[in-house]
Write a protein that holds these residues in place. Sequence first.
Motif, mmCIF file in Angstrom:
data_model
loop_
_atom_site.group_PDB
_atom_site.id
_atom_site.type_symbol
_atom_site.label_atom_id
_atom_site.label_comp_id
_atom_site.label_asym_id
_atom_site.label_seq_id
_atom_site.Cartn_x
_atom_site.Cartn_y
_atom_site.Cartn_z
ATOM 1 N N GLU A 120 -99.740 -31.112 68.281
ATOM 2 C CA GLU A 120 -100.881 -31.506 67.445
ATOM 3 C C GLU A 120 -102.132 -30.697 67.763
ATOM 4 O O GLU A 120 -102.939 -30.418 66.870
ATOM 5 C CB GLU A 120 -101.164 -33.004 67.630
ATOM 6 C CG GLU A 120 -100.102 -33.923 67.060
ATOM 7 C CD GLU A 120 -100.264 -34.144 65.561
ATOM 8 O OE1 GLU A 120 -101.258 -33.653 64.998
ATOM 9 O OE2 GLU A 120 -99.390 -34.807 64.971
ATOM 10 N N ALA A 121 -102.301 -30.306 69.020
ATOM 11 C CA ALA A 121 -103.489 -29.533 69.378
ATOM 12 C C ALA A 121 -103.508 -28.200 68.638
ATOM 13 O O ALA A 121 -104.552 -27.782 68.107
ATOM 14 C CB ALA A 121 -103.533 -29.314 70.888
ATOM 15 N N LEU A 122 -102.362 -27.524 68.598
ATOM 16 C CA LEU A 122 -102.294 -26.249 67.884
ATOM 17 C C LEU A 122 -102.489 -26.451 66.386
ATOM 18 O O LEU A 122 -103.223 -25.698 65.737
ATOM 19 C CB LEU A 122 -100.948 -25.573 68.141
ATOM 20 C CG LEU A 122 -100.716 -24.258 67.375
ATOM 21 C CD1 LEU A 122 -101.761 -23.219 67.750
ATOM 22 C CD2 LEU A 122 -99.303 -23.733 67.625
ATOM 23 N N LEU A 123 -101.839 -27.463 65.831
ATOM 24 C CA LEU A 123 -101.976 -27.709 64.396
ATOM 25 C C LEU A 123 -103.436 -27.976 64.020
ATOM 26 O O LEU A 123 -103.907 -27.541 62.963
ATOM 27 C CB LEU A 123 -101.095 -28.878 63.966
ATOM 28 C CG LEU A 123 -99.577 -28.641 64.032
ATOM 29 C CD1 LEU A 123 -98.828 -29.904 63.624
ATOM 30 C CD2 LEU A 123 -99.160 -27.464 63.164
ATOM 31 N N ARG A 124 -104.156 -28.679 64.891
ATOM 32 C CA ARG A 124 -105.569 -28.945 64.602
ATOM 33 C C ARG A 124 -106.405 -27.672 64.648
ATOM 34 O O ARG A 124 -107.401 -27.547 63.927
ATOM 35 C CB ARG A 124 -106.114 -29.985 65.577
ATOM 36 C CG ARG A 124 -105.567 -31.384 65.323
ATOM 37 C CD ARG A 124 -106.203 -32.441 66.214
ATOM 38 N NE ARG A 124 -105.617 -33.739 65.942
ATOM 39 C CZ ARG A 124 -105.944 -34.520 64.915
ATOM 40 N NH1 ARG A 124 -106.883 -34.123 64.066
ATOM 41 N NH2 ARG A 124 -105.356 -35.690 64.726
ATOM 42 N N GLU A 125 -106.022 -26.726 65.511
ATOM 43 C CA GLU A 125 -106.740 -25.453 65.550
ATOM 44 C C GLU A 125 -106.450 -24.624 64.306
ATOM 45 O O GLU A 125 -107.305 -23.861 63.852
ATOM 46 C CB GLU A 125 -106.354 -24.675 66.808
ATOM 47 C CG GLU A 125 -106.904 -25.259 68.096
ATOM 48 C CD GLU A 125 -106.698 -24.325 69.268
ATOM 49 O OE1 GLU A 125 -107.522 -23.404 69.441
ATOM 50 O OE2 GLU A 125 -105.710 -24.505 70.005
ATOM 51 N N ILE A 126 -105.256 -24.757 63.763
ATOM 52 C CA ILE A 126 -104.879 -24.023 62.561
ATOM 53 C C ILE A 126 -105.533 -24.622 61.327
ATOM 54 O O ILE A 126 -105.959 -23.917 60.424
ATOM 55 C CB ILE A 126 -103.338 -24.035 62.400
ATOM 56 C CG1 ILE A 126 -102.690 -23.160 63.484
ATOM 57 C CG2 ILE A 126 -102.919 -23.568 61.010
ATOM 58 C CD1 ILE A 126 -101.184 -23.288 63.531
ATOM 59 N N ALA A 127 -105.648 -25.943 61.292
ATOM 60 C CA ALA A 127 -105.970 -26.677 60.067
ATOM 61 C C ALA A 127 -107.450 -26.692 59.715
ATOM 62 O O ALA A 127 -108.316 -26.711 60.589
ATOM 63 C CB ALA A 127 -105.471 -28.111 60.194
ATOM 64 N N SER A 128 -107.713 -26.730 58.411
ATOM 65 C CA SER A 128 -109.003 -27.180 57.907
ATOM 66 C C SER A 128 -108.992 -28.695 57.801
ATOM 67 O O SER A 128 -110.019 -29.353 57.917
ATOM 68 C CB SER A 128 -109.278 -26.606 56.507
ATOM 69 O OG SER A 128 -109.044 -25.237 56.431
ATOM 70 N N ARG A 129 -107.788 -29.255 57.577
ATOM 71 C CA ARG A 129 -107.621 -30.690 57.372
ATOM 72 C C ARG A 129 -106.253 -31.109 57.883
ATOM 73 O O ARG A 129 -105.262 -30.447 57.599
ATOM 74 C CB ARG A 129 -107.742 -30.974 55.871
ATOM 75 C CG ARG A 129 -107.426 -32.392 55.402
ATOM 76 C CD ARG A 129 -108.457 -33.389 55.684
ATOM 77 N NE ARG A 129 -109.519 -33.788 54.850
ATOM 78 C CZ ARG A 129 -109.634 -33.903 53.556
ATOM 79 N NH1 ARG A 129 -108.773 -33.463 52.732
ATOM 80 N NH2 ARG A 129 -110.668 -34.423 53.030
ATOM 81 N N MET A 130 -106.198 -32.191 58.660
ATOM 82 C CA MET A 130 -104.928 -32.736 59.118
ATOM 83 C C MET A 130 -104.460 -33.811 58.143
ATOM 84 O O MET A 130 -105.259 -34.626 57.670
ATOM 85 C CB MET A 130 -105.057 -33.331 60.517
ATOM 86 C CG MET A 130 -105.245 -32.306 61.625
ATOM 87 S SD MET A 130 -103.813 -31.228 61.872
ATOM 88 C CE MET A 130 -102.593 -32.395 62.488
ATOM 89 N N LEU A 131 -103.161 -33.813 57.846
ATOM 90 C CA LEU A 131 -102.570 -34.846 57.007
ATOM 91 C C LEU A 131 -101.937 -35.905 57.895
ATOM 92 O O LEU A 131 -101.398 -35.595 58.954
ATOM 93 C CB LEU A 131 -101.492 -34.254 56.092
ATOM 94 C CG LEU A 131 -101.931 -33.169 55.119
ATOM 95 C CD1 LEU A 131 -100.729 -32.674 54.322
ATOM 96 C CD2 LEU A 131 -103.011 -33.670 54.191
ATOM 97 N N ARG A 132 -101.975 -37.146 57.437
ATOM 98 C CA ARG A 132 -101.297 -38.232 58.151
ATOM 99 C C ARG A 132 -99.847 -38.268 57.698
ATOM 100 O O ARG A 132 -99.578 -38.346 56.500
ATOM 101 C CB ARG A 132 -101.991 -39.565 57.867
ATOM 102 C CG ARG A 132 -103.365 -39.650 58.531
ATOM 103 C CD ARG A 132 -104.243 -40.679 57.862
ATOM 104 N NE ARG A 132 -104.659 -40.217 56.539
ATOM 105 C CZ ARG A 132 -105.552 -40.850 55.784
ATOM 106 N NH1 ARG A 132 -106.107 -41.951 56.214
ATOM 107 N NH2 ARG A 132 -105.892 -40.377 54.592
ATOM 108 N N THR A 133 -98.924 -38.189 58.633
ATOM 109 C CA THR A 133 -97.517 -38.021 58.280
ATOM 110 C C THR A 133 -96.991 -39.172 57.430
ATOM 111 O O THR A 133 -96.107 -38.974 56.603
ATOM 112 C CB THR A 133 -96.646 -37.888 59.542
ATOM 113 O OG1 THR A 133 -96.893 -39.013 60.408
ATOM 114 C CG2 THR A 133 -96.981 -36.622 60.297
ATOM 115 N N HIS A 134 -97.520 -40.380 57.594
ATOM 116 C CA HIS A 134 -97.024 -41.500 56.812
ATOM 117 C C HIS A 134 -97.655 -41.563 55.427
ATOM 118 O O HIS A 134 -97.269 -42.398 54.609
ATOM 119 C CB HIS A 134 -97.289 -42.823 57.554
ATOM 120 C CG HIS A 134 -98.738 -43.144 57.739
ATOM 121 N ND1 HIS A 134 -99.534 -42.439 58.614
ATOM 122 C CD2 HIS A 134 -99.536 -44.070 57.152
ATOM 123 C CE1 HIS A 134 -100.771 -42.938 58.567
ATOM 124 N NE2 HIS A 134 -100.793 -43.913 57.692
#
Length: 215
Positions: A176-190
Motif C-alpha cells: 500500500e505504501a508504494l501504491l500511495r506514492e504512485i497514486a493521485s487517488r486511492m480506491l477502496r477495494t470494497h
Amino acid sequence: MERKAKQTRPQLVCVLADNSGSMSGSKAQAATNGIREMLLRCQTSGPRGPERSYFRLVLIRFGSAAELDPRCNLTPVRQIDADSIEIRGDGGETNITAALALAYEGLERYMREVVQPHPERGQHPLPLVLLFSDGYNTAGDPKPFARRIKELNIDGESVTIACAGVSTEGSEQPDEALLREIASRMLRTHRQCSDVERLLAEVGSSGHRQRARSG
C-alpha cells in the motif's frame, strides 16, 4: 469551463490490470468482473448507437512484462465485448514499472496527437489511469513513470492515476505504501466500481485536482 465527455471528445480510460501469478483464482475473477462491470457502465453513457461512445478503453495486462490488449487500444467502449475481457493470473511476477512505462508511452502520444490539437481542448476530459495490483513490484522503480504520467496535462490540469490494492481473505497484503506514492487517488477495494464511476464523472472537471487529493 467544465470538461465533459461526449461523442466528439470521448474520455480515455487506461486500465493497468495485474495478471501476475499471485492473482490466479478468486482475485483474477474479481478483477475480471470489476473491469467488465466498469466497461458495461461506460457503454450505457451517451446516446444510443455503436459509433457514439463517450469513452475509449486501453487495457494493459502486466506480470513479468506488460502487454497491450490489441482489442482494447483506444477502442470505443461500445465496440468491445465485455465478455472477451479476462484476467487469468498467469503472467509471472509483478512488474508495475513496465505497466506504467507502457501506459506513459501511449498517453504521451495521445495527449500530443489527439488532445492538444483538439478543437474542443478546453472541454476535453482528462484521461483516467486505473491501476489494480495485489503484489509487490519486482522490477525497477515505478515512481518516475507515475510522475511522468501525472505531469501530462491539459492547460495545467493533470492526468489522474487511481490505484487499488487487491487482496482476499488470508492473502498477503499489497504494498500500500508504494501504491500511495504512485497514486493521485486511492480506491477502496470494497467499493471499486462505485469509486471508478464517480471518478469518471469527476476527472477533468474544474477543480478535479483538489478533490482527487482529498480522497
